[in-house]
Write a protein that holds these residues in place. Structure first.
Motif, PDB file in Angstrom:
ATOM      1  N   TRP A  94       7.211   0.212   1.199  1.00 38.34           N
ATOM      2  CA  TRP A  94       6.323  -0.771   1.800  1.00 38.34           C
ATOM      3  C   TRP A  94       6.023  -0.425   3.250  1.00 38.34           C
ATOM      4  O   TRP A  94       6.933  -0.267   4.054  1.00 38.34           O
ATOM      5  CB  TRP A  94       6.959  -2.155   1.702  1.00 38.34           C
ATOM      6  CG  TRP A  94       7.141  -2.567   0.272  1.00 38.34           C
ATOM      7  CD1 TRP A  94       8.160  -2.224  -0.566  1.00 38.34           C
ATOM      8  CD2 TRP A  94       6.238  -3.355  -0.505  1.00 38.34           C
ATOM      9  NE1 TRP A  94       7.949  -2.757  -1.805  1.00 38.34           N
ATOM     10  CE2 TRP A  94       6.775  -3.469  -1.797  1.00 38.34           C
ATOM     11  CE3 TRP A  94       5.031  -3.988  -0.226  1.00 38.34           C
ATOM     12  CZ2 TRP A  94       6.152  -4.171  -2.817  1.00 38.34           C
ATOM     13  CZ3 TRP A  94       4.410  -4.706  -1.230  1.00 38.34           C
ATOM     14  CH2 TRP A  94       4.980  -4.784  -2.507  1.00 38.34           C
ATOM     15  N   ILE A  95       4.740  -0.319   3.556  1.00 40.37           N
ATOM     16  CA  ILE A  95       4.289  -0.123   4.936  1.00 40.37           C
ATOM     17  C   ILE A  95       4.023  -1.516   5.506  1.00 40.37           C
ATOM     18  O   ILE A  95       3.282  -2.299   4.906  1.00 40.37           O
ATOM     19  CB  ILE A  95       2.987   0.696   5.005  1.00 40.37           C
ATOM     20  CG1 ILE A  95       3.164   2.069   4.352  1.00 40.37           C
ATOM     21  CG2 ILE A  95       2.503   0.824   6.447  1.00 40.37           C
ATOM     22  CD1 ILE A  95       1.849   2.812   4.137  1.00 40.37           C
TER      23      ILE A  95
ATOM     24  N   ILE B  90       0.534  -5.439   4.904  1.00 44.59           N
ATOM     25  CA  ILE B  90       1.640  -4.939   4.088  1.00 44.59           C
ATOM     26  C   ILE B  90       1.014  -4.139   2.955  1.00 44.59           C
ATOM     27  O   ILE B  90       0.155  -4.649   2.238  1.00 44.59           O
ATOM     28  CB  ILE B  90       2.472  -6.104   3.523  1.00 44.59           C
ATOM     29  CG1 ILE B  90       3.025  -6.954   4.669  1.00 44.59           C
ATOM     30  CG2 ILE B  90       3.581  -5.587   2.618  1.00 44.59           C
ATOM     31  CD1 ILE B  90       3.593  -8.271   4.224  1.00 44.59           C
ATOM     32  N   ILE B  91       1.454  -2.892   2.814  1.00 41.34           N
ATOM     33  CA  ILE B  91       0.889  -2.024   1.773  1.00 41.34           C
ATOM     34  C   ILE B  91       2.029  -1.446   0.934  1.00 41.34           C
ATOM     35  O   ILE B  91       3.015  -0.941   1.471  1.00 41.34           O
ATOM     36  CB  ILE B  91       0.060  -0.883   2.388  1.00 41.34           C
ATOM     37  CG1 ILE B  91      -1.103  -1.454   3.198  1.00 41.34           C
ATOM     38  CG2 ILE B  91      -0.447   0.072   1.299  1.00 41.34           C
ATOM     39  CD1 ILE B  91      -1.909  -0.427   3.957  1.00 41.34           C
ATOM     40  N   ALA B  92       1.862  -1.524  -0.382  1.00 40.03           N
ATOM     41  CA  ALA B  92       2.820  -0.954  -1.325  1.00 40.03           C
ATOM     42  C   ALA B  92       2.345   0.446  -1.730  1.00 40.03           C
ATOM     43  O   ALA B  92       1.214   0.615  -2.170  1.00 40.03           O
ATOM     44  CB  ALA B  92       2.937  -1.837  -2.558  1.00 40.03           C
ATOM     45  N   VAL B  93       3.246   1.416  -1.577  1.00 37.04           N
ATOM     46  CA  VAL B  93       2.964   2.805  -1.948  1.00 37.04           C
ATOM     47  C   VAL B  93       4.002   3.215  -2.990  1.00 37.04           C
ATOM     48  O   VAL B  93       5.207   3.017  -2.775  1.00 37.04           O
ATOM     49  CB  VAL B  93       3.040   3.734  -0.709  1.00 37.04           C
ATOM     50  CG1 VAL B  93       2.805   5.180  -1.089  1.00 37.04           C
ATOM     51  CG2 VAL B  93       2.045   3.287   0.364  1.00 37.04           C
ATOM     52  N   PRO B  94       3.567   3.766  -4.122  1.00 37.47           N
ATOM     53  CA  PRO B  94       4.519   4.121  -5.173  1.00 37.47           C
ATOM     54  C   PRO B  94       5.648   5.021  -4.675  1.00 37.47           C
ATOM     55  O   PRO B  94       5.439   5.901  -3.827  1.00 37.47           O
ATOM     56  CB  PRO B  94       3.661   4.867  -6.202  1.00 37.47           C
ATOM     57  CG  PRO B  94       2.280   4.347  -5.976  1.00 37.47           C
ATOM     58  CD  PRO B  94       2.193   4.102  -4.497  1.00 37.47           C
ATOM     59  N   MET B  95       6.839   4.762  -5.198  1.00 38.86           N
ATOM     60  CA  MET B  95       8.004   5.596  -4.888  1.00 38.86           C
ATOM     61  C   MET B  95       7.664   7.045  -5.219  1.00 38.86           C
ATOM     62  O   MET B  95       6.917   7.318  -6.145  1.00 38.86           O
ATOM     63  CB  MET B  95       9.208   5.158  -5.727  1.00 38.86           C
ATOM     64  CG  MET B  95       9.675   3.737  -5.459  1.00 38.86           C
ATOM     65  SD  MET B  95      10.425   3.512  -3.860  1.00 38.86           S
ATOM     66  CE  MET B  95      11.906   4.454  -4.051  1.00 38.86           C
ATOM     67  N   GLY B  96       8.209   7.952  -4.453  1.00 37.05           N
ATOM     68  CA  GLY B  96       7.993   9.369  -4.692  1.00 37.05           C
ATOM     69  C   GLY B  96       6.818   9.944  -3.923  1.00 37.05           C
ATOM     70  O   GLY B  96       6.658  11.159  -3.872  1.00 37.05           O
ATOM     71  N   ILE B  97       5.995   9.105  -3.340  1.00 40.17           N
ATOM     72  CA  ILE B  97       4.877   9.583  -2.517  1.00 40.17           C
ATOM     73  C   ILE B  97       5.314   9.521  -1.064  1.00 40.17           C
ATOM     74  O   ILE B  97       5.727   8.458  -0.570  1.00 40.17           O
ATOM     75  CB  ILE B  97       3.605   8.735  -2.739  1.00 40.17           C
ATOM     76  CG1 ILE B  97       3.111   8.932  -4.169  1.00 40.17           C
ATOM     77  CG2 ILE B  97       2.522   9.107  -1.731  1.00 40.17           C
ATOM     78  CD1 ILE B  97       1.905   8.102  -4.534  1.00 40.17           C
ATOM     79  N   LYS B  98       5.224  10.644  -0.385  1.00 41.47           N
ATOM     80  CA  LYS B  98       5.602  10.699   1.023  1.00 41.47           C
ATOM     81  C   LYS B  98       4.559   9.953   1.851  1.00 41.47           C
ATOM     82  O   LYS B  98       3.364  10.182   1.724  1.00 41.47           O
ATOM     83  CB  LYS B  98       5.700  12.152   1.495  1.00 41.47           C
ATOM     84  CG  LYS B  98       6.192  12.262   2.908  1.00 41.47           C
ATOM     85  CD  LYS B  98       6.373  13.696   3.334  1.00 41.47           C
ATOM     86  CE  LYS B  98       6.866  13.702   4.767  1.00 41.47           C
ATOM     87  NZ  LYS B  98       7.054  15.011   5.295  1.00 41.47           N
ATOM     88  N   ILE B  99       5.038   9.058   2.698  1.00 40.01           N
ATOM     89  CA  ILE B  99       4.150   8.263   3.537  1.00 40.01           C
ATOM     90  C   ILE B  99       4.070   8.900   4.924  1.00 40.01           C
ATOM     91  O   ILE B  99       5.098   9.101   5.576  1.00 40.01           O
ATOM     92  CB  ILE B  99       4.646   6.812   3.650  1.00 40.01           C
ATOM     93  CG1 ILE B  99       4.659   6.149   2.275  1.00 40.01           C
ATOM     94  CG2 ILE B  99       3.791   6.026   4.638  1.00 40.01           C
ATOM     95  CD1 ILE B  99       5.279   4.770   2.240  1.00 40.01           C
TER      96      ILE B  99
END
Length: 160
Positions: free
Chosen positions: A33-34, A77-86
């Motif tokens: 989560w960003i 608030i932004i949800a980014v799938p696990m495994g993706i480098k932010i």
């Protein structure tokens, strides 16, 4: 798949994070989560540094924010799938105030984002989904209180 929560009987105040997340709470473990550009009314025992423009929380850290009656006045608030480098460039972090793109359907401020919650001055919350099943869960939970972002006339022009 983009919604506005302007009035709701489910919560006492806008962007009550526990309530906004409630219909998709089982899904939060699938995302990092960003959190960006935050102004909140609850400061203790949160896994955030209020001096930073943005921060990234694991699903476990994000879940710690729930159940604490956190009200987000401004922020994204932004949800980014696990495994993706932010990776966020210092001049490209997500923001809410004065962001005309917030009102556009399909525009999530991080390229790999799947959910975006935009907190708008304690007056409304915009929730965007890149995933239809999650959007459907959200809509089913909030019913008529979830206003389609594209529906003309539902949001006063002064808010846009």
């Amino acid at each position: 798949m983009n919604w506005i929560i302007k009035k709701t009987v489910k919560t006492d105040f806008h962007t009550h994070l526990d309530i906004i997340i409630a219909p998709i709470k089982a899904d939060i473990i699938s995302y990092n989560w960003i959190l960006s550009d935050l102004e909140i009314n609850y400061l203790k025992d949160l896994p955030v540094n209020h001096e930073d423009e943005y921060f990234i929380l694991s699903p476990t850290e994000f879940e710690k924010m729930l159940g604490k009656d956190v009200q987000i006045i401004w922020g994204v608030i932004i949800a980014v799938p696990m495994g993706i480098k932010i990776e966020i460039l210092d001049d490209k972090f997500p923001y809410s105030e004065g962001n005309d793109l917030a009102w556009q359907n399909g525009n999530i401020q991080y390229p790999d984002g799947k959910i975006e919650i935009i907190c708008f001055d304690s007056s409304l919350t915009i929730v965007k989904f890149a995933d239809k099943p999650l959007s459907d869960k959200f809509k089913a939970y909030f019913g008529d209180e979830a206003i389609d972002l594209e529906k003309p006339g539902k949001i006063p022009t002064w808010l846009r």
